[in-house]
Design an enzyme around this catalytic site. Structure first.
Site, PDB file in Angstrom:
ATOM      1  N   CYS A   1       2.753   4.825   2.137  1.00 20.37           N
ATOM      2  CA  CYS A   1       1.785   3.836   3.256  1.00 20.37           C
ATOM      3  C   CYS A   1       2.447   4.346   4.580  1.00 20.37           C
ATOM      4  O   CYS A   1       0.663   4.549   5.748  1.00 20.37           O
ATOM      5  CB  CYS A   1       2.169   2.742   3.012  1.00 20.37           C
ATOM      6  SG  CYS A   1       3.566   2.478   3.459  1.00 20.37           S
TER       7      CYS A   1
ATOM      8  N   GLU B   1       7.971  -7.708   5.835  1.00 20.42           N
ATOM      9  CA  GLU B   1       9.170  -7.372   4.928  1.00 20.42           C
ATOM     10  C   GLU B   1      10.389  -5.798   5.027  1.00 20.42           C
ATOM     11  O   GLU B   1      10.094  -5.172   6.216  1.00 20.42           O
ATOM     12  CB  GLU B   1       8.511  -6.418   3.638  1.00 20.42           C
ATOM     13  CG  GLU B   1       7.340  -6.788   3.311  1.00 20.42           C
ATOM     14  CD  GLU B   1       6.887  -6.543   2.256  1.00 20.42           C
ATOM     15  OE1 GLU B   1       6.644  -4.886   1.445  1.00 20.42           O
ATOM     16  OE2 GLU B   1       6.429  -7.311   1.194  1.00 20.42           O
TER      17      GLU B   1
ATOM     18  N   GLU C   1       0.874  -6.079   3.022  1.00 23.75           N
ATOM     19  CA  GLU C   1       1.277  -4.603   3.802  1.00 23.75           C
ATOM     20  C   GLU C   1       0.468  -3.600   3.244  1.00 23.75           C
ATOM     21  O   GLU C   1      -0.134  -3.632   2.332  1.00 23.75           O
ATOM     22  CB  GLU C   1       2.559  -4.093   3.160  1.00 23.75           C
ATOM     23  CG  GLU C   1       3.243  -4.861   3.378  1.00 23.75           C
ATOM     24  CD  GLU C   1       4.010  -5.574   4.408  1.00 23.75           C
ATOM     25  OE1 GLU C   1       3.573  -4.450   5.305  1.00 23.75           O
ATOM     26  OE2 GLU C   1       5.184  -5.833   5.218  1.00 23.75           O
TER      27      GLU C   1
HETATM   28  P1  NAD Z   1      -4.074  -1.423  -4.738  1.00 31.61           P
HETATM   29  O1  NAD Z   1      -5.183  -2.174  -3.858  1.00 31.61           O
HETATM   30  O2  NAD Z   1      -5.355  -0.589  -6.030  1.00 31.61           O
HETATM   31  O3  NAD Z   1      -4.040  -1.904  -5.809  1.00 31.61           O
HETATM   32  C1  NAD Z   1      -2.121  -2.812  -5.530  1.00 31.61           C
HETATM   33  C2  NAD Z   1      -1.903  -3.723  -6.860  1.00 31.61           C
HETATM   34  O4  NAD Z   1      -3.161  -4.710  -6.606  1.00 31.61           O
HETATM   35  C3  NAD Z   1      -2.584  -3.471  -7.979  1.00 31.61           C
HETATM   36  O5  NAD Z   1      -1.109  -3.992  -8.704  1.00 31.61           O
HETATM   37  C4  NAD Z   1      -3.391  -3.359  -8.499  1.00 31.61           C
HETATM   38  O6  NAD Z   1      -3.730  -3.890 -10.262  1.00 31.61           O
HETATM   39  C5  NAD Z   1      -3.666  -4.930  -7.468  1.00 31.61           C
HETATM   40  N1  NAD Z   1      -4.537  -5.630  -8.168  1.00 31.61           N
HETATM   41  C6  NAD Z   1      -5.949  -4.530  -7.788  1.00 31.61           C
HETATM   42  N2  NAD Z   1      -7.152  -5.794  -7.395  1.00 31.61           N
HETATM   43  C7  NAD Z   1      -6.771  -6.288  -7.130  1.00 31.61           C
HETATM   44  C8  NAD Z   1      -7.771  -7.554  -7.439  1.00 31.61           C
HETATM   45  N3  NAD Z   1      -8.755  -8.042  -6.989  1.00 31.61           N
HETATM   46  N4  NAD Z   1      -6.555  -8.750  -7.192  1.00 31.61           N
HETATM   47  C9  NAD Z   1      -5.345  -9.104  -7.181  1.00 31.61           C
HETATM   48  N5  NAD Z   1      -4.574  -7.546  -6.952  1.00 31.61           N
HETATM   49  C10 NAD Z   1      -5.192  -6.406  -7.405  1.00 31.61           C
HETATM   50  O7  NAD Z   1      -3.763  -0.242  -4.319  1.00 31.61           O
HETATM   51  P2  NAD Z   1      -2.738   0.999  -5.302  1.00 31.61           P
HETATM   52  O8  NAD Z   1      -4.090   2.178  -4.698  1.00 31.61           O
HETATM   53  O9  NAD Z   1      -2.135   0.877  -6.164  1.00 31.61           O
HETATM   54  O10 NAD Z   1      -1.795   1.394  -4.620  1.00 31.61           O
HETATM   55  C11 NAD Z   1      -2.094   2.613  -2.796  1.00 31.61           C
HETATM   56  C12 NAD Z   1      -2.767   0.970  -1.720  1.00 31.61           C
HETATM   57  O11 NAD Z   1      -1.072   0.727  -0.872  1.00 31.61           O
HETATM   58  C13 NAD Z   1      -2.871   2.676  -0.223  1.00 31.61           C
HETATM   59  O12 NAD Z   1      -3.374   2.084   0.162  1.00 31.61           O
HETATM   60  C14 NAD Z   1      -1.117   2.488   0.672  1.00 31.61           C
HETATM   61  O13 NAD Z   1      -1.071   2.001   1.872  1.00 31.61           O
HETATM   62  C15 NAD Z   1      -0.545   0.909   0.325  1.00 31.61           C
HETATM   63  N6  NAD Z   1       1.126   0.838   0.288  1.00 31.61           N
HETATM   64  C16 NAD Z   1       1.187  -0.088   1.024  1.00 31.61           C
HETATM   65  C17 NAD Z   1       2.910  -0.096   1.934  1.00 31.61           C
HETATM   66  C18 NAD Z   1       2.669  -0.856   3.116  1.00 31.61           C
HETATM   67  O14 NAD Z   1       4.255  -1.215   3.026  1.00 31.61           O
HETATM   68  N7  NAD Z   1       1.984  -1.100   4.107  1.00 31.61           N
HETATM   69  C19 NAD Z   1       4.065   0.260   1.123  1.00 31.61           C
HETATM   70  C20 NAD Z   1       2.999   0.803  -0.144  1.00 31.61           C
HETATM   71  C21 NAD Z   1       1.665   0.740  -0.160  1.00 31.61           C
END
Ligand code: NAD
Length: 507
Positions: A300, A478, A266
């Protein structure tokens, strides 16, 4: 200020009674083997809220083994479905009892307004209730077979699931993941975002209180690059469910391929909000306002690209700008606050850089466009709700996800053209259409390349409605019954009940 919550271990507004949170592995509170902890903040004030145990690879391994053991040898997946459903309903009941506390902690750890937190905690509760009901009726198929054969599909839980979540909806994202997974009979290791780990830890504790056996739900806060990455590549993890940014999603997809894991992604969005000339402005203006500024634009599916028909553009924009200026930012616990803080200083700087890049590219800011100072919250991270016009499709601020309270607005004159422009994005998560013409609404909804289309609705999802993306917004759904299948395997059982023994080789 909201009145203080005084139950044991809970918060008083603005202060945490419990000042340290441990990870949860195999039903126990656990500290890091390295002794490491990290600080988690109240972003509205820029103050430290609590310390949190920081998982290392060692704890990630322990959590996977606890989940593996619970899945392979435990009782959870063997419970009658009705019993599992009862436990899910109990989780929901405990969350309801602790509603006020959960809302308050969510506000403190995320800076969101109390109204937004209430809606999100409420939806988290309803998720557990939804899946308690949905799993009971979720069964396989019986297929008509010729020649004395009989075939049915048996739905089985997929196994151990790593669930990696972002900071924008800390409790809701945890609930969206944990509820369907455990309803299906899986075991999970949850990796919350480091900025907002608290409510996911509390949810894990509630799961145990409600009767989820040890090892079925484990929560390990820590670095994405270290423990997130470890989970994604672990041979004993069967599935990864990830919500976060598109670049991280791509990285995870690549790394999960080594062990061919099941995967749900997502990811980010840049969702269009199309206002046709026949829209009811009484609905379209407040709906579009909510669509971008809800959760401080850190959504998002935020409707961050707005297309307004040229014939109503002036009237619409006059009302839209006026209402934007009326939005109240400030004390997140004040019921009159519409928009909360930004999650962190670095996120605020990222938002501002996008806004400045638009200005350098020739765009015009109609309102907002800079950091705000709020009395009593001077060290917090606040940004003005921002409307940008005179944009072109190639601008960074138009193409990329800003993830803040910033909307870019364009005019259009023709339905076909606006559909093409709305689809001119690598993302495909949300979209909104405002029109009083039902035929047009359906026509446009079916041509938009996005997983979600809101027709005359400011809201994008309720438990039961599938939520997920097209294109670079990821895949999988989801929040709905479809999600259960993403935590299950369909085993085909083919039996022969014919009257004569079969001898295919004839020897
Ligand atoms: P992010 O990708 O930086 O981090 C998300 C999660 O991934 C965190 O728990 C982080 O610690 C973990 N993570 C980071 N690098 C990783 C790696 N290499 N391997 C495994 N895990 C890793 O995103 P964010 O800044 O926390 O959240 C914002 C983003 O989430 C935005 O792009 C938003 O659009 C997206 N989002 C999407 C939805 C959806 O349902 N499509 C919902 C909410 C947020």
């Amino acid at each position: 200020m909201a009145e203080a919550v005084t139950q044991e271990g809970i918060t008083e507004v603005g202060t945490m009674k419990r000042q340290h949170y441990s990870m949860i592995i195999n039903g126990e509170r656990v500290e890091s083997s390295t002794g490491e902890v990290f600080e988690t903040y109240n972003p509205a004030k820029g103050e430290v809220l609590a310390t949190v145990a920081k998982a290392s690879k060692e704890e990630a391994e322990k959590a996977v083994q606890a989940a593996r053991n619970a899945f392979d040898h435990g009782k959870w997946r063997k419970y009658p479905i009705g019993k599992r459903a009862r436990v899910l309903n109990k989780i929901a009941a405990i969350m309801r009892e602790r509603f006020k506390e959960l809302v308050e902690i969510e506000v403190l750890n995320s800076g969101k307004s109390v109204g937004a937190a209430q809606v999100q905690i409420n939806q988290s509760i309803e998720d557990f209730e939804f899946y308690a009901g949905a799993i009971v009726g979720h069964r396989g198929e019986v297929n008509n077979m010729p020649y004395g054969f009989f075939n049915y599909t048996h739905k089985e839980p997929v196994g151990v699931c790593a669930q990696i979540i972002p900071w924008n909806y800390p409790m809701m994202m945890a609930a969206w993941k944990i509820a369907p997974a455990i309803a299906a009979g899986c075991s999970v290791v949850v990796k919350p975002a480091s900025l907002t780990p608290i409510t996911a830890i509390i949810l894990n504790e509630i799961c145990h209180e409600a009767g989820v056996p040890e090892g079925v739900v484990n929560t390990i806060p820590g670095s994405g690059e270290v423990v997130g990455d470890y989970l994604v590549q672990h041979k004993d993890v069967n599935k990864v469910a990830f919500t976060g940014s598109t670049p991280t999603g791509r990285d995870i997809m690549e790394k999960a391929s080594g062990t061919l894991k099941r995967l749900t992604l997502e990811l980010g969005g840049k969702s269009p909000n199309i206002v046709f000339e026949d829209a009811d402005l009484e609905a379209a203006v407040p709906g579009s306002l909510f669509g971008i500024f809800f959760n401080t634009g850190q959504s998002c599916e935020a409707r961050s690209r707005m297309f307004v028909h040229e014939s109503i553009y002036d009237e619409f924009m006059e009302q839209f700008v006026a209402k934007t200026k009326k939005l109240k930012l400030g004390d997140p616990f004040d019921k009159g606050t519409h928009v909360g803080s930004i999650i962190s200083r670095s996120q605020l700087e990222k938002i501002d850089a996008y806004v400045q890049s638009a200005v350098e590219d020739g765009a015009t800011i109609l309102t907002g466009g800079k950091e705000m100072q709020i009395e009593g919250f001077e060290n917090g991270y606040w940004y003005e709700p921002t409307i940008i016009v005179d944009v072109t499709p190639d601008m960074k601020a138009v193409r990329e996800e800003i993830f803040g309270p910033v909307v870019v607005v364009e005019k259009f004159s023709d339905e076909k053209d606006v559909i093409k422009r709305a689809n001119d994005t690598e993302y495909g998560l949300g979209s909104a259409v405002w029109t009083t013409n039902q035929a047009r609404a359906t026509r446009v909804a079916h041509q938009i390349e996005a997983g979600i289309v809101m027709v005359n609705s400011p809201f994008s999802a309720f438990p039961g409605t599938p939520f997920g993306g097209y294109k670079q917004s990821g895949f999988g759904r989801e929040l709905s019954v479809e999600t259960l299948d993403l935590y299950m395997e369909d085993k085909s059982v083919l039996a022969y009940y014919g009257s004569k023994p079969l001898n295919p080789f004839g020897v």
